[in-house]
Design a protein around this motif. Structure first.
Motif, PDB file in Angstrom:
ATOM      1  N   PRO A   1       0.716  -1.273   0.150  1.00 49.49           N
ATOM      2  CA  PRO A   1      -0.088   0.136  -0.065  1.00 49.49           C
ATOM      3  C   PRO A   1       0.804   1.124  -0.068  1.00 49.49           C
ATOM      4  O   PRO A   1       0.655   2.291  -0.762  1.00 49.49           O
ATOM      5  CB  PRO A   1      -0.921  -0.097   1.236  1.00 49.49           C
ATOM      6  CG  PRO A   1      -0.757  -1.667   1.825  1.00 49.49           C
ATOM      7  CD  PRO A   1       0.435  -2.102   1.097  1.00 49.49           C
ATOM      8  N   GLN A   2       1.932   1.199   0.782  1.00 45.55           N
ATOM      9  CA  GLN A   2       2.529   2.459   0.986  1.00 45.55           C
ATOM     10  C   GLN A   2       3.393   2.844  -0.374  1.00 45.55           C
ATOM     11  O   GLN A   2       3.649   4.094  -0.664  1.00 45.55           O
ATOM     12  CB  GLN A   2       3.658   2.958   1.922  1.00 45.55           C
ATOM     13  CG  GLN A   2       5.000   1.876   1.923  1.00 45.55           C
ATOM     14  CD  GLN A   2       4.967   0.598   2.652  1.00 45.55           C
ATOM     15  OE1 GLN A   2       3.579  -0.148   2.641  1.00 45.55           O
ATOM     16  NE2 GLN A   2       5.592   0.080   3.491  1.00 45.55           N
ATOM     17  N   VAL A   3       3.655   1.756  -0.964  1.00 43.69           N
ATOM     18  CA  VAL A   3       4.429   2.176  -2.470  1.00 43.69           C
ATOM     19  C   VAL A   3       3.401   2.575  -3.484  1.00 43.69           C
ATOM     20  O   VAL A   3       3.546   3.725  -4.010  1.00 43.69           O
ATOM     21  CB  VAL A   3       4.988   0.943  -2.923  1.00 43.69           C
ATOM     22  CG1 VAL A   3       5.688   1.126  -4.202  1.00 43.69           C
ATOM     23  CG2 VAL A   3       5.955   0.183  -2.130  1.00 43.69           C
ATOM     24  N   VAL A   4       2.173   1.772  -3.508  1.00 43.20           N
ATOM     25  CA  VAL A   4       1.024   2.326  -4.405  1.00 43.20           C
ATOM     26  C   VAL A   4       0.807   3.815  -4.029  1.00 43.20           C
ATOM     27  O   VAL A   4       0.587   4.642  -4.847  1.00 43.20           O
ATOM     28  CB  VAL A   4      -0.106   1.392  -4.270  1.00 43.20           C
ATOM     29  CG1 VAL A   4      -1.076   1.921  -5.105  1.00 43.20           C
ATOM     30  CG2 VAL A   4       0.380  -0.076  -4.628  1.00 43.20           C
ATOM     31  N   GLN A   5       0.639   4.032  -2.776  1.00 41.26           N
ATOM     32  CA  GLN A   5       0.346   5.164  -2.452  1.00 41.26           C
ATOM     33  C   GLN A   5       1.423   6.586  -2.776  1.00 41.26           C
ATOM     34  O   GLN A   5       0.773   7.672  -3.452  1.00 41.26           O
ATOM     35  CB  GLN A   5       0.126   5.447  -0.969  1.00 41.26           C
ATOM     36  CG  GLN A   5      -0.411   7.006  -0.492  1.00 41.26           C
ATOM     37  CD  GLN A   5      -0.597   7.148   1.026  1.00 41.26           C
ATOM     38  OE1 GLN A   5      -0.468   5.915   1.762  1.00 41.26           O
ATOM     39  NE2 GLN A   5      -0.408   8.507   1.399  1.00 41.26           N
ATOM     40  N   ALA A   6       2.541   6.178  -2.579  1.00 45.68           N
ATOM     41  CA  ALA A   6       3.669   7.226  -2.855  1.00 45.68           C
ATOM     42  C   ALA A   6       3.595   7.439  -4.626  1.00 45.68           C
ATOM     43  O   ALA A   6       3.756   8.490  -5.068  1.00 45.68           O
ATOM     44  CB  ALA A   6       4.877   6.660  -2.534  1.00 45.68           C
ATOM     45  N   LEU A   7       3.471   6.210  -5.327  1.00 44.06           N
ATOM     46  CA  LEU A   7       3.490   6.359  -6.626  1.00 44.06           C
ATOM     47  C   LEU A   7       2.235   7.051  -7.145  1.00 44.06           C
ATOM     48  O   LEU A   7       2.377   7.938  -8.087  1.00 44.06           O
ATOM     49  CB  LEU A   7       3.387   4.869  -7.373  1.00 44.06           C
ATOM     50  CG  LEU A   7       4.725   4.067  -7.001  1.00 44.06           C
ATOM     51  CD1 LEU A   7       4.614   2.494  -7.623  1.00 44.06           C
ATOM     52  CD2 LEU A   7       5.965   4.717  -7.827  1.00 44.06           C
ATOM     53  N   GLN A   8       1.307   6.806  -6.572  1.00 42.09           N
ATOM     54  CA  GLN A   8      -0.113   7.640  -7.190  1.00 42.09           C
ATOM     55  C   GLN A   8       0.132   9.082  -6.777  1.00 42.09           C
ATOM     56  O   GLN A   8      -0.245   9.944  -7.859  1.00 42.09           O
ATOM     57  CB  GLN A   8      -1.583   7.079  -6.131  1.00 42.09           C
ATOM     58  CG  GLN A   8      -1.991   5.662  -6.535  1.00 42.09           C
ATOM     59  CD  GLN A   8      -3.022   5.473  -5.610  1.00 42.09           C
ATOM     60  OE1 GLN A   8      -3.169   5.719  -4.634  1.00 42.09           O
ATOM     61  NE2 GLN A   8      -3.799   4.774  -6.302  1.00 42.09           N
ATOM     62  N   GLU A   9       0.591   9.435  -5.700  1.00 40.17           N
ATOM     63  CA  GLU A   9       0.998  10.857  -5.472  1.00 40.17           C
ATOM     64  C   GLU A   9       1.846  11.526  -6.475  1.00 40.17           C
ATOM     65  O   GLU A   9       1.732  12.581  -6.684  1.00 40.17           O
ATOM     66  CB  GLU A   9       1.335  10.902  -3.823  1.00 40.17           C
ATOM     67  CG  GLU A   9       0.274  10.750  -2.842  1.00 40.17           C
ATOM     68  CD  GLU A   9       1.048  10.836  -1.231  1.00 40.17           C
ATOM     69  OE1 GLU A   9       2.236  11.382  -1.418  1.00 40.17           O
ATOM     70  OE2 GLU A   9       0.423  10.635  -0.571  1.00 40.17           O
ATOM     71  N   ALA A  10       2.837  10.685  -6.536  1.00 36.12           N
ATOM     72  CA  ALA A  10       4.082  11.110  -7.513  1.00 36.12           C
ATOM     73  C   ALA A  10       3.186  11.318  -8.984  1.00 36.12           C
ATOM     74  O   ALA A  10       3.339  12.439  -9.594  1.00 36.12           O
ATOM     75  CB  ALA A  10       5.019  10.308  -7.621  1.00 36.12           C
ATOM     76  N   ILE A  11       2.656  10.231  -9.558  1.00 36.13           N
ATOM     77  CA  ILE A  11       2.042  10.585 -10.789  1.00 36.13           C
ATOM     78  C   ILE A  11       0.959  11.559 -11.026  1.00 36.13           C
ATOM     79  O   ILE A  11       0.735  12.128 -11.899  1.00 36.13           O
ATOM     80  CB  ILE A  11       1.537   9.265 -11.495  1.00 36.13           C
ATOM     81  CG1 ILE A  11       1.439   9.256 -13.001  1.00 36.13           C
ATOM     82  CG2 ILE A  11       0.033   8.740 -10.774  1.00 36.13           C
ATOM     83  CD1 ILE A  11       1.628   7.896 -13.446  1.00 36.13           C
ATOM     84  N   ASP A  12       0.322  11.729  -9.856  1.00 40.26           N
ATOM     85  CA  ASP A  12      -0.720  12.947  -9.846  1.00 40.26           C
ATOM     86  C   ASP A  12      -0.103  14.274  -9.825  1.00 40.26           C
ATOM     87  O   ASP A  12      -0.620  15.269 -10.360  1.00 40.26           O
ATOM     88  CB  ASP A  12      -1.694  12.690  -8.715  1.00 40.26           C
ATOM     89  CG  ASP A  12      -2.626  11.729  -9.014  1.00 40.26           C
ATOM     90  OD1 ASP A  12      -2.595  11.062 -10.013  1.00 40.26           O
ATOM     91  OD2 ASP A  12      -3.363  11.382  -8.022  1.00 40.26           O
ATOM     92  N   ALA A  13       1.036  14.442  -8.958  1.00 36.80           N
ATOM     93  CA  ALA A  13       1.517  15.692  -8.966  1.00 36.80           C
ATOM     94  C   ALA A  13       2.260  15.870 -10.516  1.00 36.80           C
ATOM     95  O   ALA A  13       2.283  16.977 -10.837  1.00 36.80           O
ATOM     96  CB  ALA A  13       2.585  15.600  -7.844  1.00 36.80           C
ATOM     97  N   ILE A  14       2.820  14.851 -10.956  1.00 33.55           N
ATOM     98  CA  ILE A  14       3.609  15.086 -12.144  1.00 33.55           C
ATOM     99  C   ILE A  14       2.391  15.646 -13.110  1.00 33.55           C
ATOM    100  O   ILE A  14       2.739  16.400 -14.169  1.00 33.55           O
ATOM    101  CB  ILE A  14       4.118  13.609 -12.615  1.00 33.55           C
ATOM    102  CG1 ILE A  14       5.498  13.520 -11.784  1.00 33.55           C
ATOM    103  CG2 ILE A  14       4.730  14.007 -14.133  1.00 33.55           C
ATOM    104  CD1 ILE A  14       6.166  12.282 -11.820  1.00 33.55           C
ATOM    105  N   PHE A  15       1.311  14.709 -13.379  1.00 32.10           N
ATOM    106  CA  PHE A  15       0.245  15.099 -14.119  1.00 32.10           C
ATOM    107  C   PHE A  15       0.042  16.883 -14.127  1.00 32.10           C
ATOM    108  O   PHE A  15      -0.265  17.304 -15.352  1.00 32.10           O
ATOM    109  CB  PHE A  15      -0.969  14.440 -13.721  1.00 32.10           C
ATOM    110  CG  PHE A  15      -2.373  14.919 -14.817  1.00 32.10           C
ATOM    111  CD1 PHE A  15      -2.230  14.425 -16.020  1.00 32.10           C
ATOM    112  CD2 PHE A  15      -3.234  15.606 -14.216  1.00 32.10           C
ATOM    113  CE1 PHE A  15      -3.384  15.079 -16.957  1.00 32.10           C
ATOM    114  CE2 PHE A  15      -3.995  16.137 -15.173  1.00 32.10           C
ATOM    115  CZ  PHE A  15      -4.312  15.974 -16.239  1.00 32.10           C
ATOM    116  N   LEU A  16      -0.179  17.257 -12.836  1.00 30.23           N
ATOM    117  CA  LEU A  16      -0.334  18.756 -12.957  1.00 30.23           C
ATOM    118  C   LEU A  16       0.633  19.588 -13.408  1.00 30.23           C
ATOM    119  O   LEU A  16       0.473  20.682 -13.792  1.00 30.23           O
ATOM    120  CB  LEU A  16      -0.708  19.230 -11.520  1.00 30.23           C
ATOM    121  CG  LEU A  16      -1.812  18.441 -10.916  1.00 30.23           C
ATOM    122  CD1 LEU A  16      -1.735  18.756  -9.491  1.00 30.23           C
ATOM    123  CD2 LEU A  16      -3.100  18.943 -11.432  1.00 30.23           C
TER     124      LEU A  16
END
Length: 2032
Positions: free
Chosen positions: A374-389
């Protein structure tokens, strides 16, 4: 009372300034009344008070001040000119009003400030108020804060810039004063009202109690958007209109105000932090380490850094690469999560600036979603969402879609969820069909996936898309989805809407819908909803939210609502349609059943009747039934299956068949015809399409089906069926049908890939009809696809290809027809046109999307990339060729091209322009090959192409423009205009770049319907372009102006002028007004576009283009006069705008902060260590033909310890503009960081050598400019270049002397000149000599010229290794094939000839006959030149002395530097005079021309000065060598600080500025008056006296003639000079240091002053003359008696020779001589009689008795006689012993004269005569008495026997033998050895030869004074002892030369040229040479430091030789040192 009445009469403005407070009060009251009466704001009355308003507000009397404030307020409110007073008045209000106790005063002060803001001076007011916040008085701080708060409250945050206020808020909260803290709280609340939560972050660190109070206050604030209550003048008219509109209806107002609030984003308020330099040094090593703990440490270090909320832009590529590697490859999941967090931080902190890296990272992150933790998935989600912006969906779509096909369900699920989250950030406009289509296609696959979580995620994504763009846009893609799944999608869509509901109206974005704590609930794969919630509330979006335009989405919401209700019916229809369109296949029974329900029973029975008529009748009934059926009732599938029932499509009767086909068409048109139905009939239709009778019906049916089932699908089916059968007729007709169908339906959605393969098959067909049809189809496709279509057919046969090309040519220029079918079926007329506008674009994009693209990333290998970056250009070219080959082969490629972008980017600034062009060609290919996907490379590759538009070469710019256009064609303009990149390019002050870029924008902007808001960033630079120096730039800027305005509007443009200077602002505003009138209409605004059909919007889109061009031309013509008028302001405003520009861009501000501090760090012994390393071969020796990477790396490493990191980054950047920046910074820090510069000098010089290998001229020019300043500084600092520094720099500098550009060559020569001040010329010589061996002829020529200058300036001793060898090498070049080189070689040798005469021919050795004749010819010409071209001489020489005069006081620059560089310039003037002048001007910013002209006029008025001066000034240009080495006896002290200070002060004495001169004189006077300090002046006396008489000369010639000058000033200066001199000449030890030449000039100056009639006319003039008298007496008494006597004799000689000198002058000189004669009895013993007698000898030679008797006055002859008589009287017969310096005494008139006198005196004094016997011979007779003779000879032989005096003894013996030929010297020789005897004989023989050789010259020439002068053989300044060269010659001339040197050392000659003319000067002017003139002396004095270094070996001699101002050091360096020592001893003993 008298006083009162006085001021009452004064005018108002004078009362206001009166010292009485009552007067001022009355003045202010009256002024107030006047101000209130004036109605016209432009009334001239206002201007009267401009300067007084500050006094109004700062009045010292409180009562009066109040009235003044009232008046000032009215003034500011009404006066047009009030704006000019802003700064001073507001600062006055802040300092003098806000501290008043009266509340009324403070209120008025605040009102005045607010009024200034209203008249558009907000920025100045704010600046002053912010300064006020730094005041120590809390009252002032409170008032300033209150003013700012009121201003913000009234004018709003658009006018008052919040960022600077927020920056100081925390400081206010920390204040000790409660009032300040309270006011801070109030302003914080006010700011919060405007920007809401954006304020939280900047205040997060204030006291928690204060923060809590603030929170409480903030909560109370109303939620509505605040509106300004007061407007600027320019807005007030606008506001009035707005109010009228609002009263009519509030529609627009709402939207407008909505804009006001989100203007400031918290991110904008933050300071950017630079983190790259703070990365741990070993980060990149650690991140690769094997131990995971080390990798973790590295990542944790980065994580801390990236937590900063705003990061400064920089090159993060390496960091991102490293993090990406961890995410993708690291096996430790904890580190993957950590790296993902770092990426999140980077993306959040950099925002849009991270966009360029997004493409690299996104695929890696998405693929890493395979992790379950979970913590990896969450970190990756946050990263890709920030990058999308940080980027756009468009840019990363390819990468995301590629991952969608992954087999791993978790990856598929997370990618879908990411797409869903991304969609929420999109709006209908940012999610166009072209983008939606591929995503929907991929998601539709996922909804059928076996894994439930993948399906759910896909449903959510599709639901979000449905919500964002509406059903109408999504439904076409959901055609094949069954009902259940469709419902699920809609359900998800509604859920999304609920979330939007929470978000108060923003339908487009769901950014901060969840509170942050939601993050705590990550359940592994707990399904989409949880993960979705987790991912939404990340820090990025929270900050981003405020930037959204609140005005936008609500409008869309409103628009959508009515649309929604209107479409209710359609939606139902669509629902049905969708449900039936993908209907299952029915069995034949079911079909029959359904058909029988709607068709007549007979019809069904007769379908397969054998009678064709029955079948025909049946078809007619069938047709009628179908025509009458309702769409909902029609069972399409059943009906078509009935038609296909036997005989079906095998029907033989054409009538029945025609009818059948017609019915198919009817069913397709009228029913809900599905693809299943189509598949039943299509085969039959294709079969019949080639039928002559039924073909048309078949085509009609196909078209109807295409309309029902969409053309792309139908066409694909039809084509595959046609080409699976063999009938060519069917094939050709199918192709024809398709051609028409495409025209009718448009190209949208067609599968090009499938067509192309079919078309290729058709082209290969044997049947010509098929080929023709295929070519026609290609023609139609060409309309839509464009030229890229041809790529697919390049390998066809040439004949076929030419047919295709012909077809394409026909189509060229045509635009595709508007589609008429295929649209209306699926939408209602209410809304379809809105889309139709976009249709062609989308179509175009779809086409390109459908082309088959090849993945080439695997071909872009690291080898290829390194090839492209290779040092060798040929290998780089190979690499580029390979890339071009790969792209050509692939035709169409996928957007992933690996490392290629960075590699190509590097080549865009390649030094080889051919490679730059090749790169540009590749980029064009790339754009075509990649299509619209090239968008993602715009920032990292497109913008660098724009930089190339600044190239100086035309063809490179043209290629760059073509490339930019090719890219823009694919990408559209949005990508280019977004962000700061374009404005940064426009900011660069490169005229080419600016004109090309503006031209391009002027072409593109008119075609755009809308532009990104970032366009406004270009406006300040556009304004500076309007005032650019370059006419083309201004023209282009004016052309572009209307198009900018078209998009931004006049208001925004006008507001942007606020930062300009007033003059520029007015000018720009007038241009804006013109542009406003010519502004083209915008391609229809979005609102209108919706209501217009496509046809309407197209014309408006293209119409404006021609119009604006005309308009802009006319506006340019009108604007030109304005431009000319305000040219000067224009330039300054440009500078201003450059300053202004800095304010808004955060990055530059930050850079400045970080860049404070020294740029060079002083490392103790750093340089020495580096040199040791180089000597010990620990590092590479700096020696190369072209710099290799290892050298650059080595230099980088060495610099890292002593150069600021940021500067080093600039210095080693790949872009030359960064090098320019670095050089600019280095120039700025040069003065302030002298120590650092010297400490790093070796590195700086090495770095500059690298710049010499750059091809960019601007860098080279900057580097040379810097070097000039650097060497000037080094010579001031008395620095001496080390061997290491010289050898690693000079050879590379010399390479540049052969540059083709003149400017560069001149600069290099100037630098070489300056280098001689810090590095001995003799050591420079070999380097330059090496340069003459170059292949570059320009370099050879320039080096030879430079060698000539060196020899000319420093004499022959610079020639290394020996003059002979050097000259032989130079002489080789006489035979060079290049004319310039030949000339240079000849000139250099002629220079040597002028110094050395015929010796040259011996030195150069054997030359070929041709070369020798050229040389002789040139020498002849050079000899003639002086008389032939006197004008040139006259021009050149004054120029030179003038330079010296005017530059003696050069500010701050060391005197040594000035003089020598000036002289060198003057020397090189003969080569290029204009260069010399230019250098002077640029270097010293002194208008020398003016000074010269000035002197010229004075000379004309006073001819007597002219003649005399010319002698002095015209000293030989060719032989300045003697001046070089005048080292003062105290030169060792020179290195101390006092010495350099004194040098500096003395240099100021001769300043042209009177006050500077007086100041310097006072300082020197102070030193002289204090006994203990006076000693410091020792060694500087000559220098000081030279400066003084230069000042006297300057006063005489310039100041006295200047009528503007106050004569009192001159008197003051005179008294200072005279006072100083008197002080000096009272100190005997100092006075004695003055040398002959200087005393001569000094006396000349003083006597000229005494005779100046203009002085007598002044009231204090007499006093001055009396003082001069006194001074002259002091000079005569206290100076070295030999020097002063010698000087007076030479001065008398000169004055008698100069016809123009007044007789009075000579008279005064003679009076001085008489005075000296009177002093003789006391001083005779201290006088060097030999020298005096030599001077008298020369005088008598020039003026023989006969000539003296011809003089008008008898004084000269009497004076001479008196002097000689006195000497005889005092010395008696011994006087004859002092004629040693005179050659050929026998011929000397003097000896005869002395003998006569002696005889006469003997006769007169009888007793004496008996003692002393008679005349000259008596002396010898006396000595001849035996004893005496023996003693005498014994003495002589003793001398000969001693080592030291051997030559002197021989000379005396020779003399003795000559006088007494019968004398017997045998007895003395008998006792000695044979060797000694032969030695004596040989010595005597040599002396005899010498004496005779010398004596012959005058006798042969006769005695005509002129000729005699020309041939005077006495020592000239040609001192270099050539005779010694390698001991080659043994002739008498050798000894003659040595003797000359000896004589000069004996004190014959103070400054080498003291009394004797060099031959060359005699050529130029037949006059007797003066004593070394002042300029020589000054030169030699001022260049002491240089000389002391020039030859260390002579320093010991110099220090011993008190009066010799630098004679002996010029002797050839080849002279043996021991020899010199011996000579010195001899000289000493002879003096004793």
């Amino acid at each position: 009372m008298g006083d009162d009445s006085e001021w009452l009469k004064l005018p108002v403005d004078q009362k206001c300034e009166h010292k009485l407070w009552k007067a001022r009060l009355s003045g202010y009251e009256e002024a107030l009344k006047i101000f209130q009466k004036i109605k016209d704001e432009k009334n001239p009355e206002w201007s009267k008070y401009l300067g007084l308003i500050k006094k109004f507000v700062t009045d010292s009397n409180a009562v009066v001040q109040l009235k003044g404030l009232e008046a000032a307020l009215v003034y500011v409110e009404n006066a047009h000119v009030a704006g000019k007073t802003t700064g001073e008045v507001v600062s006055g209000v802040v300092s003098k009003v806000f501290n008043q106790p009266k509340a009324k005063a403070k209120e008025l002060g605040i009102e005045i400030c607010l009024m200034y803001i209203e008249i558009e001076k907000g920025e100045s007011v704010q600046e002053e108020l912010l300064k006020g916040l730094d005041n120590k008085n809390p009252k002032i701080i409170v008032a300033c804060t209150e003013t700012l708060r009121k201003a913000l409250s009234e004018f709003g945050s658009k006018i008052i810039l919040l960022k600077p206020i927020i920056k100081v808020l925390p400081k206010l909260f920390e204040s000790r004063d409660k009032a300040v803290r309270d006011e801070a709280k109030l302003i914080a609340v006010e700011i919060y009202r405007w920007i809401r939560d954006a304020l939280r972050h900047p205040l997060q660190n204030i006291n928690s109690v204060q923060l809590k109070e603030l929170e409480e206050e903030w909560v109370k604030l109303p939620t509505g958007a605040p509106k300004p209550s007061r407007f600027l003048r320019s807005q007030q008219e606008l506001e009035a209109k707005l109010e009228q509109q609002q009263s009519a209806g509030d529609a627009e107002g709402g939207g407008d105000d909505g804009d006001e609030v989100p203007q400031i984003d918290a991110y904008e308020l933050l300071e950017a932090v630079e983190i790259l330099s703070k990365l741990p040094k070993d980060f990149y090593d650690k991140i690769e380490a094997k131990k995971w703990q080390e990798r973790k440490e590295a990542l944790e270090a980065v994580e801390v850094l990236v937590k900063k909320p705003k990061l400064e832009a920089g090159d993060y590529a390496d960091l991102v690469k490293a993090l990406k590697k961890v995410v993708g490859k690291d096996t430790n999941v904890m580190l993957v999560a950590l790296a993902a967090k770092c990426l999140t931080g980077l993306a959040v902190g950099l925002r849009k600036k991270f966009g360029q890296y997004a493409g690299h990272v996104v695929p890696t992150i998405l693929e890493k979603f395979k992790e379950k933790k979970p913590q990896v998935v969450q970190a990756l989600q946050e990263a890709i969402d920030a990058i999308f912006l940080t980027t756009t969906l468009q840019n990363i779509s390819e990468d995301v879609l590629a991952v969608m096909d992954n087999k791993n369900p978790t990856i598929k699920q997370q990618t879908s969820l990411f797409i869903a989250r991304s969609f929420r950030h999109c709006t209908a406009s940012t999610l166009p069909k072209s983008l939606l289509k591929p995503f929907c296609a991929a998601l539709l696959k996922h909804i059928n996936d076996s894994a439930p979580e993948v399906r759910d995620a896909a449903f959510e994504a599709l639901g979000t898309a449905l919500k964002v763009v509406g059903e109408k846009a999504v439904n076409p893609f959901l055609a094949d989805v069954d009902k259940l799944k469709l419902d699920k999608i809609k359900e998800c869509s509604e859920k999304v809407e609920l979330v939007h509901g929470k978000k108060a109206g923003s339908a487009a974005e769901k950014k901060d819908c969840k509170p942050a704590p939601g993050r705590a609930a990550p359940s592994g794969a707990a399904g989409d909803k949880d993960t979705k919630d987790v991912s939404v509330p990340k820090p990025g979006p929270l900050k981003k939210a405020p930037t959204t335009k609140a005005g936008g989405p609500p409008k869309k919401g409103k628009a959508a609502a009515p649309g929604g209700s209107a479409n209710a019916g359609t939606k139902i229809k669509k629902g049905l349609e969708t449900k039936e369109m993908v209907e299952p296949e029915l069995s034949i029974e079911v079909c029959e059943e359904k058909a029988s329900a709607v068709l007549p029973p007979t019809c069904i029975q007769l379908l397969d009747s054998s009678n064709w008529k029955e079948r025909l009748a049946c078809m007619e009934e069938f047709q009628k039934a179908v025509e009458l059926m309702e769409r909902t009732e029609m069972p399409c599938q059943a009906l078509v299956r009935m038609l296909a029932k036997k005989p079906g499509w095998k029907e033989t009767n054409f009538q029945v068949m025609q009818m059948k086909l017609h019915i198919v068409a009817l069913i397709a048109q009228k029913g809900n015809f599905s693809k299943t139905c189509a598949q039943v009939v299509l085969d039959g239709l294709v079969d019949k399409i080639g039928d002559v009778k039924c073909g048309n019906n078949a085509k009609e049916a196909m078209t109807a089906i295409a309309e029902a089932c969409m053309l792309p699908w139908t066409a694909e089916q039809v084509m595959s069926m046609a080409f699976s059968q063999k009938n060519p007729k069917n094939q050709s007709e199918t192709l024809n049908w398709l051609s028409n169908a495409i025209k009718e339906f448009g190209f949208s959605g067609l599968n090009v890939k499938a067509f192309i393969s079919n078309v290729k098959t058709a082209l290969a067909a044997t049947n010509p009809a098929v080929r023709t049809s295929a070519i026609t189809l290609l023609g139609v496709m060409y309309l839509y696809v464009g030229p890229s279509l041809r790529m697919f057919f390049e390998d066809e046969k040439p004949a076929l290809l030419s047919q295709i090309d012909a077809e394409f040519e026909k189509m060229q220029g045509q635009s595709p027809p508007t589609p008429t079918r295929g649209i209306s079926k699926h939408s209602t007329s209410g809304t379809d046109e809105g889309e139709e506008g976009d249709e062609p674009d989308d179509g175009g994009n779809d086409v390109v999307d459908l082309l088959p693209r090849i993945e080439i990333s695997d071909k872009i290998t690291s080898e290829l990339v390194s090839k492209i970056g290779d040092k060798n250009w040929k290998i780089r070219k190979e690499g580029l060729d390979e890339v071009a080959g790969i792209i050509n082969e692939a035709k169409f490629i996928q957007p992933n091209i690996g490392e290629l972008p960075t590699a190509l980017k590097g080549r865009l600034n390649d030094s080889n322009k051919i490679l730059v062009q090749q790169t540009l060609t590749i980029l064009q290919q790339l754009a075509v090959a990649m299509g619209p996907n090239i968008k993602q490379h715009v920032k990292n590759l497109g913008i660098p192409v724009i930089t190339v538009l600044g190239d100086s070469k035309n063809n490179v710019r043209a290629a760059a423009l073509a490339t930019v256009n090719a890219w823009a064609e694919q990408t559209g303009m949005k990508e280019w205009l977004e962000g700061e990149d374009l404005s940064e390019e426009l900011k660069k002050e490169n005229p080419f770049l600016r004109q090309e870029l503006l031209g391009w924008l002027a072409e593109k902007l008119p075609t755009l319907r809308s532009t990104p808001t970032d366009l406004i960033l270009c406006v300040p630079h556009l304004y500076s372009c309007l005032e650019d120096r370059n006419g083309d730039v201004r023209k282009k800027a004016q052309d572009a102006l209307p198009f900018f305005m078209m998009h931004l509007g006049y208001e925004k443009m006008a507001k942007a002028t606020g930062k300009l200077k007033p003059t520029s602002k007015d000018q720009v505003l007038s241009m804006l007004e013109k542009a406003k009138a010519n502004m083209p209409s915008k391609p229809a605004a979005p609102a209108k576009t919706v209501s217009k059909p496509m046809g309407g919007s197209a014309p408006t889109k293209f119409q404006p283009t021609p119009a604006p061009v005309e308009d802009s031309v006319s506006s340019t013509i009108e604007a030109k006069p304005d431009l000319k008028k305000s040219k000067a302001p224009g330039v300054s405003s440009k500078a201003k705008s450059a300053q202004g520009k800095k304010v808004p861009s955060k990055t530059t501000l930050k850079e400045d902060d970080d860049k404070s501090g020294p740029i060079f760090i002083v490392v103790p012994n750093g340089k020495e260590q580096r040199m040791r390393d180089e000597k010990g071969l620990k590092v590479l020796k700096w020696n190369f033909t072209t710099p290799r990477d290892e050298y650059i790396e080595q230099l980088k490493t060495q610099m890292s310890s002593c150069v600021a990191k940021w500067l080093q980054d600039e210095m080693f950047h790949s872009d030359f503009q960064h090098h320019n920046k670095a050089l600019a910074v280095m120039v700025d820090h040069l003065e302030s960081e002298k120590e650092g510069v010297i400490g790093c000098l070796d590195l700086i010089l090495k770095w500059l050598t690298l710049r010499f290998f750059d091809t960019n001229t601007s860098v080279l020019m900057k580097a040379l400019e810097y070097l000039k300043l650097l060497f000037t500084l080094l010579s001031e600092e008395e620095y001496h270049l080390t061997e290491n520094e010289a050898s690693s720099f000079i050879p590379y500098l010399i390479l540049k002397v052969g540059e083709p550009k003149d400017v560069i060559r001149k600069d290099v020569r100037a630098i070489l000149n300056r280098m001689c001040l810090v590095y001995p010329a003799s050591k420079m010589f070999p380097f330059i000599m090496e340069g003459t061996k170059s292949k570059n002829s320009k370099q050879r020529a320039e080096c030879l010229e430079e060698l000539g200058c060196l020899v000319e300036s420093y004499g022959m001793n610079v020639c290394q290794p020996t003059p002979g060898k050097a000259l032989k090498e130079i002489a080789i070049h006489i035979g060079d094939r290049d004319n310039a080189v030949r000339n240079a070689a000849l000139n250099t040798i002629v220079t040597v000839y002028n110094v050395h005469g015929d010796q040259v021919f011996k030195l150069i050795g054997n030359l070929s006959e041709k070369d020798m004749s050229m040389l002789e010819e040139r020498i002849k010409r050079s000899a003639k030149r002086p008389s032939a071209v006197p004008v040139k001489q006259a021009e050149e020489k004054p120029q030179r002395t003038q330079n010296i005069n005017s530059n003696a006081n050069m500010l701050r620059k060391g005197p040594a530097e000035d003089m020598s560089s000036k002289l060198n310039q003057a020397r090189s003037m003969s080569g290029h005079p204009e260069a010399a002048q230019q250098m002077v001007r640029r270097e010293f910013q002194l208008d020398l021309d003016e000074i010269e002209n000035d002197n010229g006029t004075v000379r004309c008025e006073m001819p007597e000065l002219v003649q005399h001066k010319l002698d002095d000034i015209f000293e030989p240009v060719l032989i300045p060598e003697p001046k070089i080495r005048s080292v003062s006896p105290h030169f060792d002290d020179m290195h101390s600080n006092t010495a350099s200070t004194i040098n500096f002060i003395i240099s100021q004495v001769a300043s042209g500025d009177i006050s500077t001169s007086i100041q310097a004189l006072t300082q020197i006077d102070e030193v002289l008056r204090q006994e203990d300090k006076a000693e410091a002046m020792s060694g500087h006396i000559d220098q000081f006296l030279i400066a003084t008489f230069m000042q006297l000369r300057l006063i005489y010639s310039t100041h006295m003639a200047d009528e503007k000058l106050d004569k009192d000033e001159i008197i003051k200066l005179y008294s200072c000079i005279i006072g100083n001199m008197i002080s000096l000449f009272q100190i005997e030890s100092l006075a004695r240091e003055a040398s002959t030449g200087v005393l001569k000039d000094l006396m000349h100056g003083l006597i000229t002053l005494m005779l100046d009639s203009r002085i007598e006319d002044l009231e204090e003039g007499q006093q001055v003359i009396r003082s001069v008298n006194l001074l002259v007496v002091k000079v005569l008494e206290k100076s070295d008696q030999t020097n002063i006597l010698s000087a007076l004799l030479v001065l008398l000689q000169d004055s008698l020779l100069a016809t123009a000198t007044s007789p009075k002058f000579s008279e005064l000189v003679m009076k001085c001589l008489w005075r000296m004669v009177r002093l003789l009895p006391d001083t005779i013993n201290s006088i060097n009689l030999d020298r005096i007698l030599l001077d008298i000898h020369i005088f008598m030679k020039v003026f023989p008795k006969e000539k003296l008797k011809q003089c008008k006055s008898e004084f000269p002859i009497r004076t001479l006689k008196t002097l000689l008589h006195t000497l005889c009287k005092l010395k008696g017969p011994k006087i004859l012993d002092h004629l040693t310096m005179i050659d050929n005494k026998n011929e000397s008139e003097l000896e005869a004269h002395l003998c006569r006198m002696m005889k006469h005196s003997m006769d007169q004094t009888g007793s004496k005569s008996e003692k002393e016997t008679e005349k000259g011979a008596s002396r010898i007779d006396e000595k001849s008495s035996k004893a005496k003779v023996n003693d005498f000879l014994a003495e002589i032989f003793k001398k000969i026997g001693s080592k030291e005096n051997t030559k002197e003894g021989l000379a005396e013996l020779y003399e003795y033998k000559k006088k007494y030929s019968d004398a017997d010297i045998e007895p003395f020789l008998k006792n000695s050895s044979q060797f000694f005897q032969s030695y004596v004989e040989r010595g005597l023989r040599v002396i005899e030869m010498e004496r005779e050789g010398k004596g012959r010259i005058p006798s042969s020439t006769g005695i005509s004074p002129q000729m005699e002068v020309t041939c005077v053989p006495t020592p000239t300044s040609t001192v270099s002892s050539i005779g010694n060269t390698n001991g080659e010659e043994v002739g008498p001339s050798v000894y003659l030369e040595r003797l000359k040197i000896l004589r000069q050392r004996c004190g014959l000659d103070n400054t080498k040229q003291d009394d004797r003319p060099p031959l060359t000067s005699l050529l130029s002017k037949p006059a007797i040479p003066p004593v070394a003139s002042s300029t020589d002396m000054l030169h030699s004095k001022l260049s002491q430091l240089r000389e002391s270094r020039e030859q260390h070996q002579h320093s010991d001699l110099d220090s011993n030789q008190t009066h010799s101002a630098g004679t002996m050091t010029s002797s050839s360096s080849t002279t043996n040192i021991d020899d010199l020592k011996k000579r010195l001893e001899r000289i000493k003993s002879s003096r004793k």
